[in-house]
Design a protein around this motif. Structure first.
Motif, PDB file in Angstrom:
ATOM      1  N   MET A  10      27.584  64.971 -42.229  1.00 50.34           N
ATOM      2  CA  MET A  10      26.576  65.491 -43.146  1.00 50.34           C
ATOM      3  C   MET A  10      26.414  66.991 -42.911  1.00 50.34           C
ATOM      4  SD  MET A  10      22.421  64.945 -43.224  1.00 50.34           S
ATOM      5  CE  MET A  10      22.564  63.360 -42.512  1.00 50.34           C
ATOM      6  N   ASN A  11      26.351  67.727 -43.990  1.00 42.60           N
ATOM      7  CA  ASN A  11      26.112  69.159 -43.934  1.00 42.60           C
ATOM      8  C   ASN A  11      24.596  69.382 -43.840  1.00 42.60           C
ATOM      9  OD1 ASN A  11      26.129  71.912 -44.183  1.00 42.60           O
ATOM     10  ND2 ASN A  11      26.828  71.939 -46.296  1.00 42.60           N
ATOM     11  N   CYS A  12      24.126  69.770 -42.666  1.00 44.55           N
ATOM     12  CA  CYS A  12      22.686  69.948 -42.483  1.00 44.55           C
ATOM     13  C   CYS A  12      22.390  71.260 -41.777  1.00 44.55           C
ATOM     14  CB  CYS A  12      22.098  68.780 -41.695  1.00 44.55           C
ATOM     15  SG  CYS A  12      22.603  68.730 -39.966  1.00 44.55           S
ATOM     16  N   TRP A  13      21.164  71.710 -41.966  1.00 45.83           N
ATOM     17  CA  TRP A  13      20.615  72.819 -41.198  1.00 45.83           C
ATOM     18  C   TRP A  13      19.348  72.335 -40.518  1.00 45.83           C
ATOM     19  CZ3 TRP A  13      20.149  77.832 -44.642  1.00 45.83           C
ATOM     20  CH2 TRP A  13      21.414  78.404 -44.827  1.00 45.83           C
ATOM     21  N   ILE A  14      19.153  72.798 -39.300  1.00 48.60           N
ATOM     22  CA  ILE A  14      17.859  72.676 -38.635  1.00 48.60           C
ATOM     23  C   ILE A  14      17.274  74.077 -38.586  1.00 48.60           C
ATOM     24  CG2 ILE A  14      16.635  72.129 -36.516  1.00 48.60           C
ATOM     25  CD1 ILE A  14      18.733  69.992 -35.972  1.00 48.60           C
ATOM     26  N   VAL A  15      16.104  74.218 -39.168  1.00 50.13           N
ATOM     27  CA  VAL A  15      15.433  75.515 -39.237  1.00 50.13           C
ATOM     28  C   VAL A  15      14.196  75.469 -38.350  1.00 50.13           C
ATOM     29  CG1 VAL A  15      14.213  77.125 -40.747  1.00 50.13           C
ATOM     30  CG2 VAL A  15      16.307  76.004 -41.546  1.00 50.13           C
ATOM     31  N   ILE A  16      14.103  76.421 -37.446  1.00 54.90           N
ATOM     32  CA  ILE A  16      12.965  76.518 -36.532  1.00 54.90           C
ATOM     33  C   ILE A  16      12.197  77.796 -36.863  1.00 54.90           C
ATOM     34  CG2 ILE A  16      12.225  76.660 -34.118  1.00 54.90           C
ATOM     35  CD1 ILE A  16      14.895  75.287 -33.375  1.00 54.90           C
ATOM     36  N   PRO A  17      11.045  77.655 -37.531  1.00 56.96           N
ATOM     37  CA  PRO A  17      10.234  78.846 -37.823  1.00 56.96           C
ATOM     38  C   PRO A  17       9.584  79.374 -36.541  1.00 56.96           C
ATOM     39  CG  PRO A  17       9.644  76.987 -39.251  1.00 56.96           C
ATOM     40  CD  PRO A  17      10.493  76.456 -38.139  1.00 56.96           C
ATOM     41  N   VAL A  18       9.602  80.677 -36.357  1.00 58.93           N
ATOM     42  CA  VAL A  18       8.965  81.274 -35.188  1.00 58.93           C
ATOM     43  C   VAL A  18       8.515  82.693 -35.536  1.00 58.93           C
ATOM     44  CG1 VAL A  18      11.156  82.034 -34.165  1.00 58.93           C
ATOM     45  CG2 VAL A  18       9.189  81.616 -32.685  1.00 58.93           C
ATOM     46  N   LYS A  19       7.293  82.994 -35.167  1.00 60.22           N
ATOM     47  CA  LYS A  19       6.713  84.316 -35.436  1.00 60.22           C
ATOM     48  C   LYS A  19       7.282  85.357 -34.477  1.00 60.22           C
ATOM     49  CE  LYS A  19       2.220  82.400 -36.764  1.00 60.22           C
ATOM     50  NZ  LYS A  19       0.803  82.298 -36.378  1.00 60.22           N
ATOM     51  N   ALA A  20       6.957  86.596 -34.742  1.00 59.90           N
ATOM     52  CA  ALA A  20       7.307  87.678 -33.820  1.00 59.90           C
ATOM     53  C   ALA A  20       6.646  87.392 -32.474  1.00 59.90           C
ATOM     54  CB  ALA A  20       6.841  89.010 -34.369  1.00 59.90           C
ATOM     55  N   PRO A  21       7.290  87.764 -31.364  1.00 58.32           N
ATOM     56  CA  PRO A  21       6.757  87.421 -30.045  1.00 58.32           C
ATOM     57  C   PRO A  21       5.283  87.769 -29.834  1.00 58.32           C
ATOM     58  CG  PRO A  21       8.971  88.281 -29.820  1.00 58.32           C
ATOM     59  CD  PRO A  21       8.586  88.435 -31.275  1.00 58.32           C
ATOM     60  N   GLY A  43      -1.194  67.010 -38.903  1.00 54.81           N
ATOM     61  CA  GLY A  43      -0.272  68.109 -39.159  1.00 54.81           C
ATOM     62  C   GLY A  43       1.172  67.650 -39.266  1.00 54.81           C
ATOM     63  N   THR A  44       2.051  68.598 -39.575  1.00 54.32           N
ATOM     64  CA  THR A  44       3.478  68.342 -39.720  1.00 54.32           C
ATOM     65  C   THR A  44       4.225  69.121 -38.649  1.00 54.32           C
ATOM     66  OG1 THR A  44       3.260  68.049 -42.113  1.00 54.32           O
ATOM     67  CG2 THR A  44       5.461  68.566 -41.278  1.00 54.32           C
ATOM     68  N   ASN A  45       4.845  68.412 -37.709  1.00 53.60           N
ATOM     69  CA  ASN A  45       5.632  69.075 -36.670  1.00 53.60           C
ATOM     70  C   ASN A  45       7.113  69.125 -37.008  1.00 53.60           C
ATOM     71  OD1 ASN A  45       3.420  69.675 -35.167  1.00 53.60           O
ATOM     72  ND2 ASN A  45       3.729  68.076 -33.644  1.00 53.60           N
ATOM     73  N   ALA A  46       7.562  68.255 -37.901  1.00 49.17           N
ATOM     74  CA  ALA A  46       8.944  68.289 -38.379  1.00 49.17           C
ATOM     75  C   ALA A  46       8.962  67.725 -39.790  1.00 49.17           C
ATOM     76  CB  ALA A  46       9.866  67.497 -37.463  1.00 49.17           C
ATOM     77  N   PHE A  84      13.090  71.085 -40.917  1.00 51.22           N
ATOM     78  CA  PHE A  84      12.223  72.091 -40.308  1.00 51.22           C
ATOM     79  C   PHE A  84      11.652  71.495 -39.037  1.00 51.22           C
ATOM     80  CE2 PHE A  84      12.306  73.328 -44.728  1.00 51.22           C
ATOM     81  CZ  PHE A  84      12.453  74.699 -44.657  1.00 51.22           C
ATOM     82  N   LEU A  85      11.784  72.209 -37.938  1.00 52.88           N
ATOM     83  CA  LEU A  85      11.362  71.723 -36.636  1.00 52.88           C
ATOM     84  C   LEU A  85      10.462  72.762 -35.980  1.00 52.88           C
ATOM     85  CD1 LEU A  85      11.895  69.367 -34.606  1.00 52.88           C
ATOM     86  CD2 LEU A  85      13.823  70.718 -33.753  1.00 52.88           C
ATOM     87  N   SER A  86       9.259  72.362 -35.598  1.00 46.48           N
ATOM     88  CA  SER A  86       8.335  73.293 -34.947  1.00 46.48           C
ATOM     89  C   SER A  86       8.920  73.804 -33.638  1.00 46.48           C
ATOM     90  CB  SER A  86       6.988  72.615 -34.684  1.00 46.48           C
ATOM     91  OG  SER A  86       6.335  72.340 -35.885  1.00 46.48           O
ATOM     92  N   ALA A  87       8.595  75.029 -33.310  1.00 47.26           N
ATOM     93  CA  ALA A  87       9.102  75.655 -32.088  1.00 47.26           C
ATOM     94  C   ALA A  87       8.261  75.319 -30.865  1.00 47.26           C
ATOM     95  CB  ALA A  87       9.146  77.172 -32.267  1.00 47.26           C
ATOM     96  N   ASP A  88       7.117  74.645 -31.064  1.00 52.14           N
ATOM     97  CA  ASP A  88       6.174  74.427 -29.955  1.00 52.14           C
ATOM     98  C   ASP A  88       6.104  72.964 -29.520  1.00 52.14           C
ATOM     99  OD1 ASP A  88       4.902  73.455 -32.197  1.00 52.14           O
ATOM    100  OD2 ASP A  88       3.003  74.463 -31.822  1.00 52.14           O
ATOM    101  N   LEU A  89       7.270  72.370 -29.315  1.00 53.38           N
ATOM    102  CA  LEU A  89       7.364  70.959 -28.936  1.00 53.38           C
ATOM    103  C   LEU A  89       7.945  70.851 -27.521  1.00 53.38           C
ATOM    104  CD1 LEU A  89       8.853  69.637 -32.310  1.00 53.38           C
ATOM    105  CD2 LEU A  89       6.448  69.646 -31.594  1.00 53.38           C
TER     106      LEU A  89
END
Length: 192
Positions: free
Chosen positions: A1-12, A129-132, A97-102
Motif C-alpha cells: 500500500m502506498n501510504c504516508w505517515i504525517v507527524i505534525p509538530v510545531k517549531a521547537p 481528542g484525536t491522537n491519530a 496523521f500521528l501525534s508527536a506526543d505519544l
C-alpha cells in the motif's frame, strides 16, 4: 500500500507551552525531542522512513532526508488539509496523521491504523481528542479536519458525512499523550 505517515509538530520554541508551569523551555524542548523520536521510530518500523513526513517548520534535529511538509499557518486543521492535498497529488492511498506526543507508542500501534477499512481514529484516553487519524485516499479527499476540543466525535461525524466506514482504534500507546502537567506526572510516575 502506498501510504504516508504525517507527524505534525510545531517549531521547537512553541511546543508544549501548557507545560510551562512544570518545565522550562529547555525541558520542554528535550521532552518534545524524546517523544518525537519515539513516534518517528515507531512509524519508521511500521512503514519505513521513505513514507514518513513531518508537518511543520522544523525537523527538530532529525535527518535531513526525512520528508518535511510546509505548514501554511492558521493552525492544525489548515496544516492537515494541506498535507492531505499533498498526499493526494502524490497518489498516496492511505494517509495517517500521528501525534508527536505519544511517549508509549509502538510500531504495532501504528500498524493497527493502516490496514483498516474507511476512516480510523485513535482517541486520547478520555475519548475526546484525536491522537491519530487514518484516511483512505482518494475517498476522503473532501475530509474536513476538526482538531481541537471534541475532535474524536467531530471526526466520527465527518466519516458519516462522507459515507465512509469508521473505526475507533483504542490502544494505550496511541491514547496516552502528554498535554498537561498531570499527564507528564503520570508518565514519569510509570517510569519509576
Amino acid at each position: 500500500m502506498n501510504c504516508w505517515i504525517v507527524i505534525p509538530v510545531k517549531a521547537p520554541a512553541a511546543c508544549k507551552t501548557r507545560l510551562s508551569p512544570v518545565l522550562d523551555e529547555a525541558g520542554r524542548r528535550d521532552l518534545v525531542a524524546e517523544m518525537l523520536h519515539r513516534t518517528v521510530t515507531a512509524a519508521t518500523k511500521a512503514v519505513g522512513m521513505e513514507r514518513l513526513r513531518l508537518l511543520g517548520p522544523s525537523r527538530h534535529g532529525l535527518p535531513e532526508n526525512m520528508g518535511l511538509l510546509d505548514d501554511p499557518g492558521g493552525g492544525l486543521n489548515p496544516a492537515a488539509a494541506s498535507a492531505r492535498d499533498a498526499a493526494l497529488a502524490a497518489g498516496v492511498e492511505r494517509l495517517l496523521f500521528l501525534s508527536a506526543d505519544l511517549p508509549l507508542v509502538e510500531a504495532a500501534d501504528v500498524a493497527a491504523l493502516l490496514d483498516v477499512p474507511g476512516i480510523a481514529v485513535a482517541p486520547d484516553l478520555p475519548g475526546q481528542g484525536t491522537n491519530a487519524l487514518s484516511l483512505p485516499l482518494p475517498q476522503a479527499a473532501d475530509f474536513q479536519f476538526h482538531y481541537g476540543q471534541g475532535s474524536f466525535a467531530a471526526h466520527r461525524a465527518e466519516a458519516d458525512r462522507l459515507g465512509l466506514p469508521f473505526s475507533a482504534i483504542v490502544r494505550r500507546g496511541l491514547g496516552f499523550d502528554i498535554d498537561q502537567p498531570r499527564d507528564l506526572a503520570g508518565w514519569k510516575g510509570r517510569a519509576t
